[in-house]
Design an enzyme around this catalytic site. Structure first.
Site, PDB file in Angstrom:
ATOM      1  N   LEU A  44       0.818  -1.221   0.000  1.00 17.03           N
ATOM      2  CA  LEU A  44       0.000   0.000   0.000  1.00 17.03           C
ATOM      3  C   LEU A  44       0.844   1.259   0.000  1.00 17.03           C
ATOM      4  O   LEU A  44       1.783   1.390   0.789  1.00 17.03           O
ATOM      5  CB  LEU A  44      -0.919  -0.015   1.228  1.00 17.03           C
ATOM      6  CG  LEU A  44      -1.850   1.188   1.399  1.00 17.03           C
ATOM      7  CD1 LEU A  44      -3.224   0.740   1.899  1.00 17.03           C
ATOM      8  CD2 LEU A  44      -1.259   2.221   2.360  1.00 17.03           C
ATOM      9  N   LEU A  45       0.475   2.159  -0.892  1.00 22.30           N
ATOM     10  CA  LEU A  45       1.067   3.503  -0.928  1.00 22.30           C
ATOM     11  C   LEU A  45       0.045   4.460  -0.337  1.00 22.30           C
ATOM     12  O   LEU A  45      -1.144   4.324  -0.598  1.00 22.30           O
ATOM     13  CB  LEU A  45       1.370   3.851  -2.380  1.00 22.30           C
ATOM     14  CG  LEU A  45       1.617   5.295  -2.834  1.00 22.30           C
ATOM     15  CD1 LEU A  45       2.400   5.276  -4.149  1.00 22.30           C
ATOM     16  CD2 LEU A  45       0.345   6.110  -3.022  1.00 22.30           C
ATOM     17  N   ASN A  46       0.509   5.428   0.492  1.00 24.37           N
ATOM     18  CA  ASN A  46      -0.399   6.543   0.781  1.00 24.37           C
ATOM     19  C   ASN A  46       0.318   7.874   0.590  1.00 24.37           C
ATOM     20  O   ASN A  46       0.855   8.093  -0.508  1.00 24.37           O
ATOM     21  CB  ASN A  46      -1.207   6.376   2.069  1.00 24.37           C
ATOM     22  CG  ASN A  46      -0.449   6.165   3.349  1.00 24.37           C
ATOM     23  OD1 ASN A  46       0.329   5.243   3.484  1.00 24.37           O
ATOM     24  ND2 ASN A  46      -0.681   7.021   4.318  1.00 24.37           N
ATOM     25  N   ASP A  47       0.330   8.754   1.556  1.00 23.93           N
ATOM     26  CA  ASP A  47       0.713  10.155   1.319  1.00 23.93           C
ATOM     27  C   ASP A  47       2.038  10.358   0.576  1.00 23.93           C
ATOM     28  O   ASP A  47       3.028   9.690   0.869  1.00 23.93           O
ATOM     29  CB  ASP A  47       0.894  10.899   2.649  1.00 23.93           C
ATOM     30  CG  ASP A  47      -0.176  10.612   3.649  1.00 23.93           C
ATOM     31  OD1 ASP A  47      -1.180   9.986   3.301  1.00 23.93           O
ATOM     32  OD2 ASP A  47       0.014  11.011   4.805  1.00 23.93           O
ATOM     33  N   GLN A  63       4.503   7.239   1.623  1.00 24.80           N
ATOM     34  CA  GLN A  63       4.204   6.298   2.692  1.00 24.80           C
ATOM     35  C   GLN A  63       3.996   4.922   2.085  1.00 24.80           C
ATOM     36  O   GLN A  63       3.246   4.768   1.101  1.00 24.80           O
ATOM     37  CB  GLN A  63       2.904   6.735   3.407  1.00 24.80           C
ATOM     38  CG  GLN A  63       3.062   7.970   4.252  1.00 24.80           C
ATOM     39  CD  GLN A  63       3.780   7.666   5.543  1.00 24.80           C
ATOM     40  OE1 GLN A  63       3.227   7.085   6.467  1.00 24.80           O
ATOM     41  NE2 GLN A  63       5.046   8.038   5.622  1.00 24.80           N
ATOM     42  N   TYR A 106       6.063   8.017   9.701  1.00 26.08           N
ATOM     43  CA  TYR A 106       4.872   8.675   9.152  1.00 26.08           C
ATOM     44  C   TYR A 106       5.263   9.892   8.315  1.00 26.08           C
ATOM     45  O   TYR A 106       6.433  10.220   8.158  1.00 26.08           O
ATOM     46  CB  TYR A 106       3.926   9.060  10.290  1.00 26.08           C
ATOM     47  CG  TYR A 106       2.994   7.937  10.709  1.00 26.08           C
ATOM     48  CD1 TYR A 106       3.180   6.628  10.276  1.00 26.08           C
ATOM     49  CD2 TYR A 106       1.910   8.194  11.544  1.00 26.08           C
ATOM     50  CE1 TYR A 106       2.316   5.613  10.656  1.00 26.08           C
ATOM     51  CE2 TYR A 106       1.037   7.178  11.936  1.00 26.08           C
ATOM     52  CZ  TYR A 106       1.243   5.895  11.488  1.00 26.08           C
ATOM     53  OH  TYR A 106       0.381   4.894  11.869  1.00 26.08           O
ATOM     54  N   ASP A 168       2.871  14.995  10.829  1.00 25.57           N
ATOM     55  CA  ASP A 168       3.006  15.463   9.448  1.00 25.57           C
ATOM     56  C   ASP A 168       3.621  16.859   9.325  1.00 25.57           C
ATOM     57  O   ASP A 168       3.019  17.772   8.739  1.00 25.57           O
ATOM     58  CB  ASP A 168       1.637  15.438   8.712  1.00 25.57           C
ATOM     59  CG  ASP A 168       0.876  14.133   8.897  1.00 25.57           C
ATOM     60  OD1 ASP A 168       1.542  13.102   9.144  1.00 25.57           O
ATOM     61  OD2 ASP A 168      -0.367  14.133   8.799  1.00 25.57           O
TER      62      ASP A 168
HETATM   63  C1  FRU Z   1      -2.667  10.663   6.198  1.00 33.92           C
HETATM   64  C2  FRU Z   1      -1.913   9.977   7.323  1.00 33.92           C
HETATM   65  C3  FRU Z   1      -0.966  10.933   8.010  1.00 33.92           C
HETATM   66  C4  FRU Z   1       0.049   9.992   8.602  1.00 33.92           C
HETATM   67  C5  FRU Z   1       0.155   8.931   7.541  1.00 33.92           C
HETATM   68  C6  FRU Z   1       0.440   7.557   8.039  1.00 33.92           C
HETATM   69  O1  FRU Z   1      -3.116   9.778   5.229  1.00 33.92           O
HETATM   70  O2  FRU Z   1      -2.833   9.410   8.241  1.00 33.92           O
HETATM   71  O3  FRU Z   1      -1.592  11.770   8.949  1.00 33.92           O
HETATM   72  O4  FRU Z   1       1.274  10.610   8.854  1.00 33.92           O
HETATM   73  O5  FRU Z   1      -1.071   8.935   6.847  1.00 33.92           O
HETATM   74  O6  FRU Z   1       0.671   6.685   6.974  1.00 33.92           O
END
Ligand code: FRU
Length: 490
Positions: A44-47, A63, A106, A168
């Site tokens: 999984l990729l996020n931010d 992420q 994070y 963040d």
């Molecule tokens: C936003 C978030 C951030 C956090 C990160 C964790 O999507 O919840 O607040 O740092 O993702 O992966």
């Protein structure tokens, strides 16, 4: 599949090469792998994180949970590019393997200082009682690409008045000082942002909470960003806990901005209304950077937390948006795909038509990965628009309704469904006699820029590979349309 806590906290270092290779093989067979978007090799990729320009290259981290399509223990994965178009995978940048980031590296940001790239991020840690203790940490990358974490957090505690949802950091430099804005939750469970300052990136002082006109706007503000464009301040953040209102706020969480100049002395911002950055289904936690030529460029996560997606069964989830240039024109934030993306243009095709209460297709106007600019001039049609990724059962509909003066994106029949709990149509108001849809379509996504970046709809779609048709329509009267399309990739 239900993931146990133990599975979520399994590190990639602790699985065998064969296990990861098997996962990668599964992912590679997914019919929805993108062709020109940044996506994770597995998991999984996020931010987007640490978006910056350093040593002649753009650096964009994200992420990453490597081992499956869930929010497990997060790493920073590093990609880099000379042109914002072709990205090279550069490996894991931050491993969550220290006391100060033991439960996840994070989100955070990057800034060039002393000829190095400083990455400031939140270390997610939990104690034996599973209580969260966020730490703000620094890692420094040199010109060889070696990344070294500092031994201790630079901000070790959450100031009183805030919960453990404190993360963040986004850093910038102003008048010889560094500032970091951090997303926070007050102990009364409302969201806000706070400000720190530092003369040297090492010693950080809590300046205070940034006073806004939104004291009760959701329960947490994630991923804040602050910058100026031509002297106009812009504060971006991703609030959680906002109820739908008209056409707005229909996704599980939102991302938007306010115009206002932040006064670092008084920690206050006199600002206008909160406006969503994107009208689509899948957009969250964007981050901006200033390019060497002064452009402000934004990349977002093309996904949302706590949602299931059809690629989950293939062992991966999500991608990043294309980079967009932000400008302010006539008091509005405009977002346009960066011009470098024109490098992706392959075979060009053009067509034009007068449509009268009908639907038309054109030879060779089809595809699963393409860019298209399509303009409609409305005569007496009630609505007009296009359908893309069409086969006998599937279609993704983009329409301008002249009666309602609204743009609609309908993914009800787009193919496999992303979590449909939050509806399958998104809309926004637009008063115009001429409507231009500028689309970037990839195997499983659509980025739609309306009227030269006045509105953007970003969405994942999950059609079959043979859903490649494009149709143009006008309903209830006449409209003329002109379209130019470029293949992207093969
Ligand atoms: C936003 C978030 C951030 C956090 C990160 C964790 O999507 O919840 O607040 O740092 O993702 O992966």
């Amino acid at each position: 599949m239900q993931w146990t806590t133990e599975q979520r906290y399994t590190r990639i270092e602790d699985v065998s090469k064969d296990e990861w290779a098997a996962l990668k093989k599964q992912v590679d067979c997914s019919p929805w792998r993108q062709t020109y978007h940044i996506q994770p090799q597995t998991g999984l990729l996020n931010d987007p994180n640490g978006f910056s320009f350093y040593n002649g290259e753009y650096h964009l981290f994200y992420q990453w949970f490597p081992l499956g399509p869930v929010h497990g223990i997060k790493y920073w994965y590093h990609t880099k590019s000379k042109d914002l178009v072709h990205w090279e995978n550069a490996g894991i940048a931050l491993h969550p393997n220290d006391d100060f980031d033991s439960h996840g590296a994070y989100s955070g940001s990057g800034i060039v200082h002393n000829e190095k790239l400083y990455l400031m991020y939140t270390g997610n840690t939990r104690d034996e009682q599973w209580v969260r203790h966020p730490k703000q940490n620094i890692a420094v990358m040199d010109k060889q690409g070696t990344i070294q974490k500092w031994e201790k957090p630079v901000i070790n505690e959450v100031p009183s008045g805030y919960t453990d949802h404190f993360r963040d950091p986004k850093v910038w430099e102003e008048n010889g000082l560094f500032y970091a804005i951090i997303g926070a939750q007050r102990t009364n469970l409302t969201g806000c942002v706070v400000l720190y300052s530092s003369p040297d990136m090492e010693t950080w002082t809590f300046e205070g909470e940034i006073e806004t006109a939104l004291p009760h706007f959701g329960y947490m503000w994630e991923c804040p960003d602050y910058f100026t464009i031509d002297g106009q301040g812009v504060l971006i953040f991703s609030p959680q806990g906002i109820a739908p209102e008209g056409d707005c706020y229909h996704n599980i969480y939102q991302s938007g901005y306010v115009f206002g100049n932040l006064d670092v002395e008084t920690q206050s911002i006199n600002h206008g209304v909160f406006t969503e950055l994107d009208r689509g289904f899948d957009f969250y936690a964007p981050q901006t950077m200033k390019a060497p030529d002064g452009r402000r460029i934004l990349v977002g996560w093309m996904g949302l937390p706590e949602m299931s997606y059809p690629t989950d069964v293939h062992g991966w989830a999500h991608c990043l948006t294309l980079p967009r240039e932000l400008t302010i024109e006539n008091g509005r934030l405009i977002q346009r795909p960066v011009r470098e993306l024109q490098q992706l243009r392959g075979v060009q095709m053009e067509t034009s038509a007068d449509l009268c209460d009908e639907m038309q297709t054109f030879d060779s106007f089809s595809g699963t990965a393409f860019e298209m600019i399509c303009s409609f001039e409305l005569d007496d049609a009630d609505s007009c628009g296009i359908e893309i990724r069409v086969n006998d059962e599937e279609k993704t509909v983009i329409a301008y309704d002249a009666l309602e003066q609204k743009v609609h994106l309908d993914r009800t029949y787009s193919g496999a469904l992303a979590d449909s709990k939050y509806g399958s149509v998104r809309s926004c108001s637009l008063a115009a006699e001429k409507v231009t849809f500028h689309l970037f379509v990839d195997s499983s996504s659509l980025e739609l820029f309306v009227n030269d970046g006045a509105e953007v709809f970003t969405s994942r779609i999950f059609p079959s590979k043979d859903s490649a048709g494009i149709r143009f329509f006008a309903k209830g009267g006449r409209a003329s349309c002109q379209a130019v399309k470029w293949t992207i990739g093969a």
